[in-house]
Write a protein that holds these residues in place. Structure first.
Motif, PDB file in Angstrom:
ATOM      1  N   PRO A  57       0.850  -1.173   0.000  1.00 13.65           N
ATOM      2  CA  PRO A  57      -0.025   0.033  -0.033  1.00 13.65           C
ATOM      3  C   PRO A  57       0.869   1.309   0.038  1.00 13.65           C
ATOM      4  N   MET A  58       0.340   2.166  -0.776  1.00  7.92           N
ATOM      5  CA  MET A  58       1.269   3.575  -0.932  1.00  7.92           C
ATOM      6  C   MET A  58       0.429   4.821  -0.706  1.00  7.92           C
ATOM      7  N   LEU A  59       1.281   5.734  -0.175  1.00  8.65           N
ATOM      8  CA  LEU A  59       0.796   6.941   0.281  1.00  8.65           C
ATOM      9  C   LEU A  59       0.781   7.839  -1.135  1.00  8.65           C
ATOM     10  N   VAL A  77      -1.407   0.649   7.024  1.00  9.09           N
ATOM     11  CA  VAL A  77      -1.895  -0.798   6.842  1.00  9.09           C
ATOM     12  C   VAL A  77      -0.902  -2.073   6.956  1.00  9.09           C
ATOM     13  N   PRO A  78      -1.332  -2.999   7.767  1.00 16.35           N
ATOM     14  CA  PRO A  78      -0.546  -4.072   8.231  1.00 16.35           C
ATOM     15  C   PRO A  78      -0.148  -5.265   6.817  1.00 16.35           C
ATOM     16  N   TRP A  79       0.410  -4.590   5.962  1.00 16.39           N
ATOM     17  CA  TRP A  79       0.707  -5.223   4.709  1.00 16.39           C
ATOM     18  C   TRP A  79       1.912  -6.379   4.978  1.00 16.39           C
ATOM     19  N   LYS A  80       2.673  -5.984   5.807  1.00 17.69           N
ATOM     20  CA  LYS A  80       3.866  -6.968   5.968  1.00 17.69           C
ATOM     21  C   LYS A  80       3.659  -8.358   6.558  1.00 17.69           C
TER      22      LYS A  80
END
Length: 255
Positions: A57-59, A77-80
Motif C-alpha cells: 500500500p502506498m501514500l 496498513v498491516p501489509w507486511k
C-alpha cells in the motif's frame, strides 16, 4: 559494455532476471513518475486458490509530482504481516521453502519507508541468491536527461554502453536508428517463459520469482535462462554491430 535498466519492481517476475543476466550493468530507473497499480508495488504468488496479488500500500497523495524514489509506503496498513502469512501458507510445503524463508521473514520484520528501498534490497538479495553478478546503480542520483527513448540513450552514452537491452515493449518507443547513429546497438528481449515444478495444480506462468525459488531452489537460474538467448549471443551481435531489432520486426510482421 552491455547495459539494461528497469523500474523498481516488487518481487519481480522471471523475465527481469533474464534481462539483468544478459548485461554488464543494471540501472534501477527510480527517477521516473510513479504509476499506481503497476508492478512497481505488487506481484503475484501461486496459492492453493490460484494466483494471489500481493500489493504494497502506498501514500499516493501528490504522486503525479513524485518520482518512484520519493514514494512512501502506507505503513498504517498491516501489509507486511499479510504478505508473509500469504507466502508462508502458499509455500511452506515447497521443497526449498526452508532454504529462503529466513530472508523473507526478516524482510517483513523490518521497517520500510520508501518503496524503492524495499525493492532494491530485495532485488540485490535475489541477484546474489541466483549468482547473477551484475552491479546495480540507481538512476535518481545520475541526472539523466530527456524522456523515453532519449532518456535511455543519454544513460547509455554516460555509461559508455555499446549495447542496450530493451524489454520487449521497448519497440513501442525506441528510436533504433538514433541509437545506432550514436554507436549503441539496441537489443530487444523476447522472453520465453519456462515451465517448472509448482505446487497447487496446473502450471501458472508470470508468478513472482519467489515461486520459482521456493519450488526449484539452486536450479532457478538455469531454468530462467533455459530456452532463451544467452549473453554470449548478445555479445556476438554487439561485436558485429547489429542487435535484433530487424529480427523483431520480421517476427511482428508474421503475427
Amino acid at each position: 559494455m552491455i547495459l539494461t535498466a528497469h523500474q523498481p519492481a516488487y518481487l519481480p517476475w522471471l523475465g527481469l532476471f533474464h534481462k539483468i543476466a544478459l548485461a554488464d550493468k543494471f540501472i534501477l530507473f527510480d527517477d521516473v513518475q510513479y504509476v499506481p497499480r503497476d508492478w512497481i508495488s505488487r506481484n503475484q504468488i501461486k496459492t492453493q486458490g490460484g494466483p494471489l496479488m500481493l500489493t504494497v500500500p502506498m501514500l499516493t497523495t501528490g504522486h503525479r509530482e513524485k518520482v518512484i524514489a520519493e514514494m512512501e509506503i502506507n505503513n498504517e496498513v498491516p501489509w507486511k504481516r499479510k504478505h508473509w502469512k500469504a507466502m508462508l501458507l502458499a509455500y511452506q510445503s515447497a521443497p526449498h521453502f526452508k532454504q529462503y524463508a529466513d530472508f523473507f521473514e526478516d524482510l517483513y520484520s523490518k521497517e520500510w519507508k520508501l518503496l524503492a528501498d524495499l525493492n532494491l534490497y530485495t532485488l540485490e538479495w535475489i541477484l546474489k541468491t541466483l549468482k547473477i553478478q551484475v552491479p546495480v546503480e540507481r538512476a535518481h542520483t545520475q541526472h539523466f536527461q530527456g524522456s523515453k527513448s532519449d532518456l535511455v540513450l543519454d544513460m547509455c552514452l554516460k555509461h559508455n554502453a555499446q549495447t542496450y537491452i530493451f524489454g520487449e515493449l521497448g519497440q513501442d518507443y525506441a528510436d533504433t536508428e538514433k541509437f545506432k547513429s550514436q554507436g549503441v546497438v539496441p537489443f530487444f528481449q523476447i522472453y520465453k517463459h519456462p515451465v517448472y515444478k509448482q505446487l497447487h495444480g496446473n502450471f501458472a506462468s508470470h508468478m513472482s520469482i519467489v515461486d520459482l525459488l521456493f519450488n526449484e531452489g539452486d536450479r532457478s537460474l538455469d531454468i530462467i535462462m533455459s530456452g532463451n538467448v544467452a549473453k554470449e549471443e548478445v555479445m556476438a551481435r554487439a561485436m558485429g554491430g547489429v542487435g535484433n531489432d530487424e529480427l523483431f520486426t520480421r517476427v511482428e510482421r508474421t503475427l
